[in-house]
Design a protein around this motif. Structure first.
Motif, short mmCIF file in Angstrom:
data_model
loop_
_atom_site.label_atom_id
_atom_site.label_comp_id
_atom_site.label_asym_id
_atom_site.label_seq_id
_atom_site.Cartn_x
_atom_site.Cartn_y
_atom_site.Cartn_z
N ALA A 1 0.82 -1.22 0.00
CA ALA A 1 0.00 0.00 0.00
C ALA A 1 0.85 1.27 0.00
CB ALA A 1 -0.93 0.00 1.21
N GLY A 2 2.17 1.10 0.08
CA GLY A 2 3.07 2.26 -0.01
C GLY A 2 3.21 3.05 1.27
N ILE A 3 3.10 2.40 2.46
CA ILE A 3 3.20 3.16 3.70
C ILE A 3 4.63 3.68 3.90
CG2 ILE A 3 1.29 1.97 4.85
CD1 ILE A 3 3.42 0.36 6.45
N GLY B 1 -3.15 1.56 -9.98
CA GLY B 1 -4.61 1.54 -9.93
C GLY B 1 -5.18 0.42 -9.10
N VAL B 2 -4.50 -0.75 -9.09
CA VAL B 2 -5.09 -1.92 -8.44
C VAL B 2 -4.15 -2.56 -7.41
CG1 VAL B 2 -6.08 -4.20 -8.83
CG2 VAL B 2 -6.49 -2.40 -10.49
N LEU B 3 -2.88 -2.77 -7.76
CA LEU B 3 -1.99 -3.53 -6.87
C LEU B 3 -1.83 -2.85 -5.51
CD1 LEU B 3 0.92 -4.95 -9.05
CD2 LEU B 3 -0.70 -6.23 -7.68
N MET B 4 -1.71 -1.52 -5.49
CA MET B 4 -1.56 -0.83 -4.21
C MET B 4 -2.82 -0.98 -3.36
SD MET B 4 0.60 2.58 -5.24
CE MET B 4 1.24 2.96 -3.61
N LYS B 5 -3.97 -1.18 -4.04
CA LYS B 5 -5.22 -1.38 -3.31
C LYS B 5 -5.25 -2.76 -2.64
CE LYS B 5 -6.13 2.47 -5.24
NZ LYS B 5 -4.88 2.58 -5.97
N LEU B 6 -4.50 -3.73 -3.20
CA LEU B 6 -4.40 -5.04 -2.55
C LEU B 6 -3.84 -4.88 -1.14
CD1 LEU B 6 -2.89 -7.58 -5.12
CD2 LEU B 6 -5.27 -7.22 -4.53
#
Length: 512
Positions: free
Chosen positions: A242-244, A268-273
């Motif tokens: 999520a890129g914290i 668009g999608v992977l970070m939402k995982l």
């Protein structure tokens, strides 16, 4: 399995497309594209159908499928969607369908490119629909590992001048090259996977080692000590994706080096995982641990918002601007989750969707600009709006959604999240959140003005550039239309999401 296996078809249609591409379409590039298009279209149509068919009154997990895989270990192929995963499955379908059109001009080894892209999206669907934690982890790895090849082979290398006391390290490690970005991304995400696997196995053993089922574990009360450290394991493991901050540094390099469709899926999608994993496993299974550590989640979310926005302001490469803006916007997602309020939680999930569409559009546009102008240097370009009005208009709409203009999806998501922050136990979170929104408006408007609406660039290479053509228009129209539709009628998304967030808040014990 009872009834029509809708979720299985949505999940495995891209995988079947990948297999067909590898066996049937060698040296036939047009057939490769059409197989990819048809397989992603099947998932898109069925995603829209389940979204329209979801019974809000009944709520809970629907379209349930179950099949035992390894009965002695309690591993089951168990699928289902609730209001949160329903919206994210729709997001994935829209992004990959638009991504196929955005990659229509890929010439080098197109067969392998599309096959890996479809394999990756199979993993993404699997994470969102899996109710068995072991199977969810397998899908998670399938979603992450193809990125190494997609970036390492089809990515682009940027030039980063070695500076400062670490200049020698920059030269030795090849910072800025696609190989460096691919390796860094893979190592970071595998490091996170180790935390996730440890957390899942700890819950499995503590639950009596009978099942990996999310639904069964939801009914078990784990000890407070176990909840505390396993929540942290899930937060770090999924949070890396999520890129914290400060574990986000793989993300801008990965974004900047990835080819267009991969950047679209990545941001668009992977970070939402990652955010979905924290919400579903961390908050869903470990309520006491979540309440204990929520101050950390929200505070780091605030750091993400401001740090990402300030970093974006400092960039001169267009892709890095969008990459750091994703770090900032994912901070809004994590802040919304941490508010533990109905408004904030709904805003967080809506932000996952709105940011996914918006950043997918941004990366599609950056790919088009680079393909036509062969440059990503912001301050060397200018006056493109006269030559490519369609691309300029789409970029402006994405920019306005990014800064939160009313009537765009970004406004609804940020407004709800900030309102939730004000209602939370840590109302000061609102101030860095709003500061981040202000800083976002500074950098996106500056970039849009410089590239599209300012005076023409002096470079003769930029005097005659074509607008979007043919299939390229399809991706732009789909993404711009979705941004505006969900901005004008946000209830389409918030209705189903609310059916999932209310039971979660009851489980967390924060509702009166």
């Amino acid at each position: 399995m009872k009834g029509f296996p809708t979720l299985s078809i949505i999940t495995w249609a891209p995988f079947v497309g990948a297999v067909l591409i590898m066996f049937l379409a060698r040296h036939r590039p047009l057939l490769v594209r059409w197989i990819a298009l048809v397989s992603t279209a099947i998932s898109l149509v069925l995603s829209i159908w389940i979204y329209a068919s979801y019974e809000r009154e009944a709520a809970g997990f629907q379209f349930y499928e179950e099949m035992p895989l390894v009965p002695p270990l309690g591993i089951t192929y168990q699928l289902g969607v609730d209001g949160v995963s329903l919206l994210l499955v729709l997001l994935t379908s829209i992004i990959i369908f638009a991504g196929v059109f955005a990659s229509w001009t890929v010439k080098e080894r197109g067969q392998e490119f599309y096959a890996l892209l479809l394999l990756l999206v199979t993993g993404v669907y699997g994470v969102f629909v899996s109710l068995d934690l072991f199977v969810l982890f397998l899908f998670y790895e399938i979603a992450v590992l193809p990125m190494y090849l997609l970036i390492g082979i089809w990515g682009s290398s940027g030039e980063i001048r070695p500076q400062g006391i670490f200049g020698w390290a920059f030269r030795r490690t090849g910072v800025g090259t696609k190989e460096y970005a691919a390796m860094k991304l893979t190592l970071y995400l595998l490091f996170g996977s180790a935390f996730i696997l440890v957390g899942i196995l700890a819950l499995y053993v503590a639950s009596g080692s009978s099942s990996f089922s999310f639904l069964e574990m939801e009914g078990i009360h784990f000890t407070p000590a176990l909840q505390s450290w396993v929540f942290l394991a899930f937060y770090v493991g999924f949070g890396i994706l999520a890129g914290i901050w400060p574990l986000h540094t793989w993300s801008p390099d990965g974004h900047a080096s990835a080819p267009t469709a991969v950047s679209m899926l990545h941001a668009g999608v992977l970070m939402k995982l990652g955010a979905y994993g924290v919400l579903r496993l961390g908050f869903g299974l470990l309520p006491e641990g979540a309440v204990q550590w929520v101050w950390l989640v929200g505070t780091i979310g605030c750091v993400n918002i401001v740090y990402g926005a300030l970093s974006s302001m400092a960039q001169t490469d267009l892709k890095y601007v969008i990459a750091y803006s994703s770090v900032s916007h994912m901070g809004v997602v994590m802040l919304g989750i941490a508010t533990l309020t109905e408004t904030g939680l709904n805003g967080s999930v809506f932000q996952m969707f709105a940011h996914g569409i918006m950043t997918g559009l941004f990366f599609a546009l950056v790919g088009l600009i680079y393909e036509k102008a062969h440059s990503r240097a912001i301050f060397s370009m200018g006056g493109f709006g006269q030559m490519m009005p369609g691309i300029a208009t789409a970029f402006t709409v994405a920019s306005l959604s990014s800064l939160g203009l009313p009537a765009t999806a970004g406004f609804v998501a940020e407004f709800m999240t900030f309102l939730g922050a004000w209602q939370s136990a840590y109302s000061w979170w609102l101030f860095p959140g709003v500061l981040g929104a202000f800083l976002t408006s500074v950098y996106v408007l500056r970039v849009a003005k410089q590239i599209f609406w300012g005076p023409k660039a002096a470079d003769p290479h930029f005097q005659h550039l074509p607008d979007a053509q043919g299939p390229e228009w399809v991706a732009l129209i789909i993404l711009v239309g979705t941004l505006v539709l969900f901005g004008v009628a946000p209830g389409i998304a918030i209705g189903p999401v609310d059916t999932a967030t209310m039971p979660l808040l009851l489980r967390l014990g924060v509702l009166p």
